[in-house]
Design a protein around this motif. Structure first.
Motif, PDB file in Angstrom:
ATOM      1  N   LYS B  30      -8.674  -5.049  -5.549  1.00 34.91           N
ATOM      2  CA  LYS B  30      -7.609  -5.302  -5.357  1.00 34.91           C
ATOM      3  C   LYS B  30      -6.714  -6.027  -6.296  1.00 34.91           C
ATOM      4  O   LYS B  30      -5.559  -5.677  -6.775  1.00 34.91           O
ATOM      5  CB  LYS B  30      -7.364  -5.845  -3.778  1.00 34.91           C
ATOM      6  CG  LYS B  30      -5.973  -6.065  -3.244  1.00 34.91           C
ATOM      7  CD  LYS B  30      -5.380  -4.705  -2.964  1.00 34.91           C
ATOM      8  CE  LYS B  30      -3.545  -5.188  -2.266  1.00 34.91           C
ATOM      9  NZ  LYS B  30      -3.031  -3.982  -3.110  1.00 34.91           N
ATOM     10  N   TYR B  33      -6.380  -3.662  -9.432  1.00 39.69           N
ATOM     11  CA  TYR B  33      -5.221  -2.876  -8.995  1.00 39.69           C
ATOM     12  C   TYR B  33      -4.087  -3.410  -9.069  1.00 39.69           C
ATOM     13  O   TYR B  33      -2.999  -3.139  -9.986  1.00 39.69           O
ATOM     14  CB  TYR B  33      -5.344  -2.053  -7.922  1.00 39.69           C
ATOM     15  CG  TYR B  33      -6.376  -0.807  -8.047  1.00 39.69           C
ATOM     16  CD1 TYR B  33      -5.770   0.540  -8.196  1.00 39.69           C
ATOM     17  CD2 TYR B  33      -7.785  -0.984  -7.862  1.00 39.69           C
ATOM     18  CE1 TYR B  33      -6.602   1.427  -8.541  1.00 39.69           C
ATOM     19  CE2 TYR B  33      -8.687   0.110  -8.013  1.00 39.69           C
ATOM     20  CZ  TYR B  33      -8.122   1.449  -8.006  1.00 39.69           C
ATOM     21  OH  TYR B  33      -8.711   2.322  -8.369  1.00 39.69           O
ATOM     22  N   ASN B  34      -3.907  -4.716  -8.666  1.00 33.27           N
ATOM     23  CA  ASN B  34      -2.490  -5.284  -8.543  1.00 33.27           C
ATOM     24  C   ASN B  34      -2.158  -5.661 -10.065  1.00 33.27           C
ATOM     25  O   ASN B  34      -0.854  -5.360 -10.357  1.00 33.27           O
ATOM     26  CB  ASN B  34      -2.501  -6.615  -7.798  1.00 33.27           C
ATOM     27  CG  ASN B  34      -2.441  -6.383  -6.308  1.00 33.27           C
ATOM     28  OD1 ASN B  34      -2.586  -5.288  -5.745  1.00 33.27           O
ATOM     29  ND2 ASN B  34      -2.536  -7.423  -5.329  1.00 33.27           N
ATOM     30  N   LEU B  37      -1.012  -2.465 -11.697  1.00 34.96           N
ATOM     31  CA  LEU B  37       0.131  -1.642 -11.468  1.00 34.96           C
ATOM     32  C   LEU B  37       1.504  -2.633 -11.693  1.00 34.96           C
ATOM     33  O   LEU B  37       2.439  -2.126 -11.618  1.00 34.96           O
ATOM     34  CB  LEU B  37      -0.052  -1.399  -9.982  1.00 34.96           C
ATOM     35  CG  LEU B  37      -0.991  -0.206  -9.571  1.00 34.96           C
ATOM     36  CD1 LEU B  37      -1.239  -0.157  -8.169  1.00 34.96           C
ATOM     37  CD2 LEU B  37      -0.385   1.081  -9.902  1.00 34.96           C
ATOM     38  N   THR B  38       1.169  -4.041 -12.130  1.00 32.55           N
ATOM     39  CA  THR B  38       2.424  -4.813 -11.895  1.00 32.55           C
ATOM     40  C   THR B  38       2.596  -5.114 -13.459  1.00 32.55           C
ATOM     41  O   THR B  38       3.779  -5.281 -14.052  1.00 32.55           O
ATOM     42  CB  THR B  38       2.499  -5.624 -11.043  1.00 32.55           C
ATOM     43  OG1 THR B  38       1.429  -6.572 -11.132  1.00 32.55           O
ATOM     44  CG2 THR B  38       2.482  -5.168  -9.685  1.00 32.55           C
ATOM     45  N   THR B 355      -3.437  11.145 -11.506  1.00 34.72           N
ATOM     46  CA  THR B 355      -4.074  10.535 -10.446  1.00 34.72           C
ATOM     47  C   THR B 355      -5.494  10.680 -10.284  1.00 34.72           C
ATOM     48  O   THR B 355      -6.308  11.661 -10.401  1.00 34.72           O
ATOM     49  CB  THR B 355      -3.419  10.940  -9.031  1.00 34.72           C
ATOM     50  OG1 THR B 355      -2.156  10.828  -8.859  1.00 34.72           O
ATOM     51  CG2 THR B 355      -3.941  10.169  -7.816  1.00 34.72           C
ATOM     52  N   PRO B 356      -6.099   9.349 -10.146  1.00 37.69           N
ATOM     53  CA  PRO B 356      -7.773   9.417 -10.097  1.00 37.69           C
ATOM     54  C   PRO B 356      -8.385   9.979  -8.947  1.00 37.69           C
ATOM     55  O   PRO B 356      -7.812   9.972  -7.831  1.00 37.69           O
ATOM     56  CB  PRO B 356      -8.246   7.714 -10.014  1.00 37.69           C
ATOM     57  CG  PRO B 356      -6.775   7.303 -10.448  1.00 37.69           C
ATOM     58  CD  PRO B 356      -5.802   8.085 -10.248  1.00 37.69           C
ATOM     59  N   TYR B 385      -9.318   3.885  -2.813  1.00 38.70           N
ATOM     60  CA  TYR B 385      -8.646   4.244  -3.853  1.00 38.70           C
ATOM     61  C   TYR B 385      -8.704   5.749  -4.144  1.00 38.70           C
ATOM     62  O   TYR B 385      -8.112   6.136  -5.311  1.00 38.70           O
ATOM     63  CB  TYR B 385      -8.954   3.110  -4.993  1.00 38.70           C
ATOM     64  CG  TYR B 385      -8.849   2.024  -4.807  1.00 38.70           C
ATOM     65  CD1 TYR B 385      -7.543   1.302  -4.940  1.00 38.70           C
ATOM     66  CD2 TYR B 385      -9.576   0.939  -4.384  1.00 38.70           C
ATOM     67  CE1 TYR B 385      -7.142  -0.103  -4.513  1.00 38.70           C
ATOM     68  CE2 TYR B 385      -9.427  -0.231  -3.890  1.00 38.70           C
ATOM     69  CZ  TYR B 385      -8.245  -0.901  -4.014  1.00 38.70           C
ATOM     70  OH  TYR B 385      -8.017  -2.113  -3.708  1.00 38.70           O
ATOM     71  N   GLY B 386      -9.193   6.505  -3.258  1.00 38.33           N
ATOM     72  CA  GLY B 386      -9.273   7.845  -3.419  1.00 38.33           C
ATOM     73  C   GLY B 386     -10.355   8.199  -4.525  1.00 38.33           C
ATOM     74  O   GLY B 386     -10.278   9.354  -4.994  1.00 38.33           O
ATOM     75  N   ARG B 435       2.512   5.443 -13.125  1.00 35.10           N
ATOM     76  CA  ARG B 435       1.635   4.735 -12.054  1.00 35.10           C
ATOM     77  C   ARG B 435       0.206   5.642 -12.111  1.00 35.10           C
ATOM     78  O   ARG B 435      -0.518   5.076 -11.932  1.00 35.10           O
ATOM     79  CB  ARG B 435       2.208   5.287 -10.587  1.00 35.10           C
ATOM     80  CG  ARG B 435       3.230   4.059 -10.196  1.00 35.10           C
ATOM     81  CD  ARG B 435       3.535   4.481  -8.528  1.00 35.10           C
ATOM     82  NE  ARG B 435       2.602   4.252  -7.721  1.00 35.10           N
ATOM     83  CZ  ARG B 435       2.384   3.247  -7.108  1.00 35.10           C
ATOM     84  NH1 ARG B 435       2.849   2.275  -7.324  1.00 35.10           N
ATOM     85  NH2 ARG B 435       1.376   3.443  -6.187  1.00 35.10           N
ATOM     86  N   GLU B 436       0.239   7.042 -12.355  1.00 38.98           N
ATOM     87  CA  GLU B 436      -0.722   7.721 -12.503  1.00 38.98           C
ATOM     88  C   GLU B 436      -1.652   7.134 -13.449  1.00 38.98           C
ATOM     89  O   GLU B 436      -2.961   6.984 -13.324  1.00 38.98           O
ATOM     90  CB  GLU B 436      -0.656   9.264 -12.540  1.00 38.98           C
ATOM     91  CG  GLU B 436       0.125   9.780 -11.301  1.00 38.98           C
ATOM     92  CD  GLU B 436       0.068  11.322 -11.275  1.00 38.98           C
ATOM     93  OE1 GLU B 436       0.877  11.964 -10.247  1.00 38.98           O
ATOM     94  OE2 GLU B 436       0.145  11.998 -12.397  1.00 38.98           O
ATOM     95  N   LEU B 439      -3.222   3.876 -12.412  1.00 34.01           N
ATOM     96  CA  LEU B 439      -4.149   4.047 -11.527  1.00 34.01           C
ATOM     97  C   LEU B 439      -5.487   4.266 -12.107  1.00 34.01           C
ATOM     98  O   LEU B 439      -6.659   3.807 -11.657  1.00 34.01           O
ATOM     99  CB  LEU B 439      -3.731   4.905 -10.257  1.00 34.01           C
ATOM    100  CG  LEU B 439      -2.724   4.410  -9.392  1.00 34.01           C
ATOM    101  CD1 LEU B 439      -2.032   5.554  -8.490  1.00 34.01           C
ATOM    102  CD2 LEU B 439      -3.019   3.472  -8.326  1.00 34.01           C
TER     103      LEU B 439
END
Lengths: 457, 457
Positions: B30, B33-34, B37-38, B355-356, B385-386, B435-436, B439
């Motif tokens: 997490k 990712y955080n 993404l930021t 997107t992954p 996370y897919g 974003r993609e 990710l």
């Protein structure tokens, strides 16, 4: 010993049949995808609807034209019956182009929110106060808010992997911001656009005046301009000039569009596929929700093309007025209940025309587990297409059908780009990828096929 | 009884620790990712590389500049060492803008294929013959082909769900079309562009002259123009005029870029993340493979930012010359083998910044199952996370490392839009969603983290 041999033979027979059935289904699903990807018309329909009609706000001419446009197509798709279902919809008019300008400074990219009143042609000028959410109203109190323009600036949370969760965590500012702020004496509300993207496109969407609240103008500004304004506010007082002439007119009669194929074996078990026909007025609602409408229409076209005769009754429903009233969805459920209908399953596509990731399923607590078990028994058939099944919300238009004790299903495409376009002037056909749209339609058709063939018990 | 209690306590302890460990990992992932993404810089790096440098064909000035550009960034990302690794690369030059024109008719959208010779400035004119693939050469024979321009027009198969499979089923026409046709006396070859999209963008890519084959010019035309030409050929003979001045120059010295963080506990077990720095000359190689490079660089930035000290040795490798020679990948494996290195895992991102969806894993047959079992033990951590894990190919640059008996992994993003941009003038930053892209980087970083922490035994 003899019994053992018999049992073994029996087991072989059963397993063979299960495997054969599975192979049949795999072939049928492959046929569904092949047809949709090579001869599907969904992209062309969406192209025509978005470029020839454009925006389709409930009560607008575009909405009326989209009713006729889709009915004309549905008339050709092998349905037993196609009809329009009446509903009375709110009729909001944006007025002349809105203007949000920093007094002595630049003009911000803005859009009036759906349902807002106007400032009048003269506009209004007031100081701005920035808030991070509705709770800040109570913290700041009337003293600091009275006479001001409230600016809600809490961004959508970029660390949410599914962007709909980020939207859900921020959209209360847009929906209730004006209504709540008016109680503290605010003269208008502006809100940071609901998107994870940093750009100049303002995002519209519904803003609701709660009962008894004084109505004040409610607009959104782009994320770039929200950042700009916020930065400015750190160092100085800022006055904004806002002008919009939006107004709420008398409700109008509009229609949802319905097509039906009567089931051969279980006509009283209805399987619904749908999307919503209305969109916001800026842009042409390509992803929201033109994509969902053509997905649903493509289900009918594909099943006809592959010669599949449904055992259960299939309905394609294009709902009117999801965006600002849900009047089509409510009227549909009311009529359905009055006729003692049973929707075994309802599938809504209202998350865009992106690459499919699966389906989100919902039902009354007492029956959810059984339905979900049946659905997941098909996982092996869906997984090769990247489709997974999860528990979760379905769709706004079909939600009123929950009391019928069927299964509600939301189609879930990839969510990463959805809020780049959602409720903007750029939600147009060039934001839609033809293959991604077609894959969505094929995914929904495959699930309809399985539910129709096997039921959900 | 006492033993049973002890055993039960022991089991509780073990399960508790497994759960706690799992929670730790979930939190760490997490955090990865955080951060990405930021505060990830991968999009900005890609923006700068594609807009300031542009195309990066091996041997070109752009390629040289990209080596320095990425080295300069890697120098800031907390690596123990950053260096350039030499390789000798082919140097192909496109020449003046190519021209493919129907004699007496329109000009087709075309691009010379990488490695092709030119027609000379005067160009050449000949009749066209359409083929559906290499096998048609044998069927038609020299009599029908001699003196003609061969036009390969078998489309990529739109019913393949993963577009890379469709590409794999058609690309032999581009790679070997000219070389094989020359044996039958063809004077040039043109090929339908490798894409599922109907549009006007021609797609370049490598064309190889096999040993002993006479070299003839080899170009691609857009899918729209391939359809146009094919339709025309149904009714009449068509003469084409082709002109390009492409040529193969003397090989040049170039470099791959490598950054390394020495492992604290198992320095001899290397985990590689990489992409390839070179691209084709038209467009700016944003998805292919600027995205893969910035993914790999982001892994280093994120691990540094969250303060993670790798137990194993991490290498970020930006390979040179994947597109037309693989010289960087081959040189890297050769050097690595000479130094008796062991790559426990190598992950390549070379399928775009979408997107992954997961990872595709490969290893020698004898050891694959063990590695894959270990990987799939982390499925619960990756699934939110897919990300799913499948058996399959990894990446061209890392494939030469397979003999070291480690695990090779290909990052798999959504493939639907990849061949809309692949090897075209529109593979630019505006085709990449921030974003993609982020990710993807976070997904790779998470897998690196798990492999580093737990190894693969």
């Amino acid at each position: 010993m003899f019994n053992k041999i018999l049992f073994s033979l029996f087991l072989t027979f059963v397993l063979f049949n299960v495997q054969a059935q599975n192979d049949d289904d795999a072939l049928k699903i492959k046929e569904i995808y092949n047809h949709t990807l090579t001869q599907g018309d969904c992209y062309q329909w969406l192209y025509d609807m978005t470029t020839q009609i454009g925006g389709r706000l409930a009560g607008s001419e575009g909405a009326d034209r989209s009713v006729l446009f889709t009915k004309t197509i549905l008339d050709t798709l092998g349905a037993d019956k196609v009809w329009l279902q009446e509903c009375e919809v709110p009729h909001w008019d944006r007025g002349i182009p809105e203007l949000v300008r920093i007094v002595g400074g630049k003009t911000l990219n803005s859009t009036a929110l759906g349902g807002t009143i106007g400032t009048g042609e003269a506009g209004l000028t007031a100081n701005v106060i920035e808030l991070q959410g509705l709770d800040d109203l109570e913290v700041l109190g009337e003293e600091k808010i009275k006479g001001k323009i409230v600016f809600y600036n809490r961004p959508m949370d970029p660390t949410q992997i599914r962007t709909f969760n980020a939207y859900g965590g921020a959209v209360d500012q847009r929906v209730f911001g004006a209504s709540r702020a008016s109680k503290y004496g605010a003269v208008a509300a502006i809100v940071r656009s609901m998107t994870l993207k940093q750009d100049d496109n303002p995002h519209t969407g519904v803003s609701i005046y709660e009962d008894g609240a004084e109505q004040i103008p409610s607009l959104a500004i782009s994320t770039n301009d929200a950042n700009y304004l916020s930065k400015m506010l750190k160092n100085q007082e800022v006055q904004l000039y806002i002008r919009n002439t939006s107004k709420n007119l008398a409700p109008k009669t509009s229609h949802s569009v319905i097509a039906e194929i009567k089931g051969t074996d279980f006509p009283d078990e209805i399987i619904l596929v749908g999307g919503h026909l209305d969109s916001w007025d800026i842009g042409s609602g390509a992803h929201d929700d033109g994509a969902g409408c053509v997905h649903a229409m493509q289900v009918f076209q594909t099943l006809k093309a592959i010669g599949y005769k449904p055992k259960r009754t299939l309905r394609c429903v294009l709902f009117m007025n999801e965006e600002n009233g849900l009047k089509g969805g409510l009227a549909y459920a009311e009529e359905s209940n009055k006729n003692n209908e049973f929707h075994l399953a309802a599938i809504e596509s209202d998350a865009g025309g992106f690459t499919p990731r699966g389906f989100s399923c919902d039902a009354q607590d007492s029956i959810f587990a059984d339905y979900f078990k049946k659905l997941t028994s098909w996982s092996d058939l869906l997984e090769p297409y990247g489709l997974s099944l999860v528990k979760g919300g379905s769709g706004a238009d079909i939600n009123p059908l929950k009391s019928q004790n069927g299964l509600l299903i939301g189609f879930r495409p990839d969510s990463q780009r959805y809020f780049d376009y959602h409720h903007t002037r750029i939600d147009n056909i060039d934001a839609v990828n033809k293959r991604e749209l077609e894959l969505g339609a094929a995914s929904i058709t495959s699930l309809v096929y399985l539910i129709d063939k096997y039921g959900l018990k």
